[in-house]
Design a protein around this motif. Structure first.
Motif, short mmCIF file in Angstrom:
data_model
loop_
_atom_site.label_atom_id
_atom_site.label_comp_id
_atom_site.label_asym_id
_atom_site.label_seq_id
_atom_site.Cartn_x
_atom_site.Cartn_y
_atom_site.Cartn_z
N TYR A 93 14.47 7.08 28.34
CA TYR A 93 13.69 8.11 29.06
C TYR A 93 13.30 9.00 28.04
CZ TYR A 93 15.24 5.87 33.72
OH TYR A 93 15.52 4.98 34.60
N SER A 94 13.65 9.12 27.03
CA SER A 94 13.61 10.31 26.03
C SER A 94 12.18 10.35 25.33
CB SER A 94 14.63 10.26 24.81
OG SER A 94 14.42 9.10 24.12
N GLY A 95 11.36 9.15 25.42
CA GLY A 95 10.15 8.96 24.98
C GLY A 95 10.06 8.97 23.47
N LYS A 96 9.08 8.35 22.84
CA LYS A 96 9.11 8.17 21.28
C LYS A 96 8.88 9.60 20.68
CE LYS A 96 6.65 3.66 21.75
NZ LYS A 96 5.48 2.76 21.56
N LYS A 97 8.29 10.53 21.35
CA LYS A 97 7.89 11.90 20.41
C LYS A 97 9.07 12.77 20.98
CE LYS A 97 2.93 11.20 20.78
NZ LYS A 97 1.76 11.55 21.04
N SER A 98 10.00 12.41 21.66
CA SER A 98 11.02 13.48 22.01
C SER A 98 12.05 13.60 20.91
CB SER A 98 11.94 13.07 23.16
OG SER A 98 13.02 14.02 23.61
N SER A 99 12.27 14.91 20.57
CA SER A 99 13.21 15.23 19.44
C SER A 99 14.47 15.61 19.80
CB SER A 99 12.84 16.47 18.46
OG SER A 99 12.84 17.66 19.29
N SER A 100 15.05 15.19 21.07
CA SER A 100 16.03 15.41 21.73
C SER A 100 17.09 14.26 21.83
CB SER A 100 15.84 16.08 23.09
OG SER A 100 15.51 15.28 23.86
N ALA A 101 16.48 12.98 21.46
CA ALA A 101 17.17 11.99 21.81
C ALA A 101 18.54 11.84 20.95
CB ALA A 101 16.28 10.66 21.40
N VAL A 102 18.33 12.20 19.65
CA VAL A 102 19.42 12.28 18.75
C VAL A 102 20.59 13.25 19.18
CG1 VAL A 102 20.19 12.62 16.23
CG2 VAL A 102 18.16 11.54 16.85
N LEU A 103 20.39 14.34 19.45
CA LEU A 103 21.35 15.27 19.98
C LEU A 103 22.03 14.72 21.38
CD1 LEU A 103 19.80 18.92 19.55
CD2 LEU A 103 21.62 17.68 18.19
N GLN A 104 21.12 14.19 22.27
CA GLN A 104 21.77 13.64 23.35
C GLN A 104 22.65 12.46 23.12
OE1 GLN A 104 19.11 13.22 27.17
NE2 GLN A 104 17.51 14.01 25.71
N HIS A 105 22.41 11.37 21.92
CA HIS A 105 22.99 10.71 21.58
C HIS A 105 24.60 11.09 21.17
CE1 HIS A 105 20.23 7.31 22.42
NE2 HIS A 105 19.44 7.76 21.56
N LEU A 106 24.55 12.11 20.42
CA LEU A 106 25.84 12.72 19.98
C LEU A 106 26.56 13.09 20.90
CD1 LEU A 106 24.35 14.47 16.66
CD2 LEU A 106 25.60 12.00 16.85
N THR A 107 25.81 13.94 21.87
CA THR A 107 26.43 14.46 22.94
C THR A 107 27.00 13.44 23.92
OG1 THR A 107 24.95 16.25 23.03
CG2 THR A 107 26.24 16.02 25.08
N ALA A 108 26.65 12.39 24.13
CA ALA A 108 27.21 11.13 24.91
C ALA A 108 28.30 10.72 24.05
CB ALA A 108 26.23 10.06 25.02
N LEU A 109 28.22 10.61 22.66
CA LEU A 109 29.40 10.10 22.07
C LEU A 109 30.51 11.03 22.04
CD1 LEU A 109 30.83 8.13 19.78
CD2 LEU A 109 29.54 9.50 18.03
N LEU A 110 30.29 12.42 22.09
CA LEU A 110 31.28 13.44 22.31
C LEU A 110 32.11 13.33 23.59
CD1 LEU A 110 32.93 16.11 20.90
CD2 LEU A 110 30.97 17.35 22.09
#
Length: 325
Positions: A93-110
């Motif tokens: 759902y983040s889309g190819k141009k979204s820059s928030s995916a990495v931070l969301q991945h890290l937040t889910a890991l946290l």
């Protein structure tokens, strides 16, 4: 003679009174009420308290062991399920141009990491990352509710308890903490950094989690015992299938495609880690000299795909078929 026999009967009477009826049922047991030296006093036959299970003599004994390597691998698998699903739906759902995916991945890991640590700290013994457990002996240990006896075929003696303590309930506790932490952290993060997404698309990964957490809970409640014995093979099959689907959907054909796009390389290494986890879970690494060489097979499926993809390209097959005619 009559008096002697009467005296012998009188002396035998207390021993007959002390004999207790047999404790029926596969998981029914007697709790230890008191211990006087080497003499134990037992209660009625029934359900064992939490943290205990029956021994061979139908006596409820406290679980004093610790999970073995396979148990920890199972708990790791159950802990990875929500994390992998979080990452999948965030990417979806983040889309190819979204820059928030990495931070969301890290937040889910946290979120999942903190939930796992808190769950271990709250488990017995409290305040320690070590947990005490009962050893899993067979599949029926996970489904004690199916083995409540009915001595007279009318009255049921309820002896349902967690014979695999705490492998069954600790997963539910972990999922609850994952859900709470997600609801506390993720909405604030997504609201601030989810640029490039529409207002309705920002929270879709969170909405997806509100669906898959109940599904995971029901899966553990119904199929926890089956997952315990089958999870290594599930990991191997899913890692192979998802890797093949991803590489074909992304049109990865050559090694240079992986080197140019770092995201594809990360996905490849993630699948390799899952594949290695499945191999370790099957072998349990009981014999290192025999089991460690099996890890060399981890890159084999991806390498086979990359070397044969150019020969199975649909457009090439169709063109060669057309030239043949």
């Amino acid at each position: 003679a009559f008096g002697a026999s009467s005296g012998n009967a009188a002396r035998a009477l207390p021993a007959a009174v002390d004999i207790q009826p047999a404790c029926l049922g596969l998981y029914c047991g007697r709790t230890v009420l008191s211990v006087n030296g080497s003499v134990e006093t037992y209660g009625d036959c029934g359900v064992c308290p939490r943290g205990q299970r029956t021994d061979d003599n139908k006596i409820c004994r406290e679980c004093v062991g610790s999970p073995d390597r396979y148990d920890w691998l199972y708990l790791g698998f159950m802990a990875m399920l929500p994390l992998v699903l979080h990452w999948f739906f965030i990417e979806w759902y983040s889309g190819k141009k979204s820059s928030s995916a990495v931070l969301q991945h890290l937040t889910a890991l946290l979120e999942c990491s903190v939930a796992a640590v808190v769950t271990l700290l709250l488990s017995d013994p409290v305040g320690s990352l070590h947990i005490r457990s009962c050893r899993v002996k067979k599949l029926s240990d996970w489904y004690t509710m199916l083995y409540n006896p009915s001595p007279d075929y009318i009255t049921t003696v309820h002896c349902t308890h967690e014979a695999v303590y705490p492998l069954y309930t600790i997963v539910f506790i972990y999922y609850a903490f994952c859900l709470v932490l997600m609801m506390l952290l993720r909405p604030l993060l997504v609201k601030k950094i989810a640029c490039g997404l529409g207002r309705s698309d920002r929270f879709k990964s969170i909405y997806a989690a509100l669906y898959f957490f109940p599904i995971l809970t029901v899966l553990q409640a119904v199929g926890g015992g089956l997952l315990y014995y089958a999870f290594p093979y599930i990991i191997l099959v899913l890692s192979l299938v998802t890797l093949a689907v991803y590489m074909s959907a992304s049109e990865v054909e050559f090694f240079k495609d992986l080197l140019v796009r770092k995201k594809r390389l990360v996905v490849l290494f993630s699948h390799w880690l899952l594949h290695a986890y499945g191999i370790i879970s099957i072998s349990k690494l009981d014999k290192l000299e025999q089991d460690l060489p099996l890890l060399a097979l981890v890159p084999a499926p991806a390498l086979f795909y990359l070397m044969t993809a150019k020969y199975t390209e649909p457009s090439r097959i169709l063109s060669e078929g057309g030239n043949g005619h």
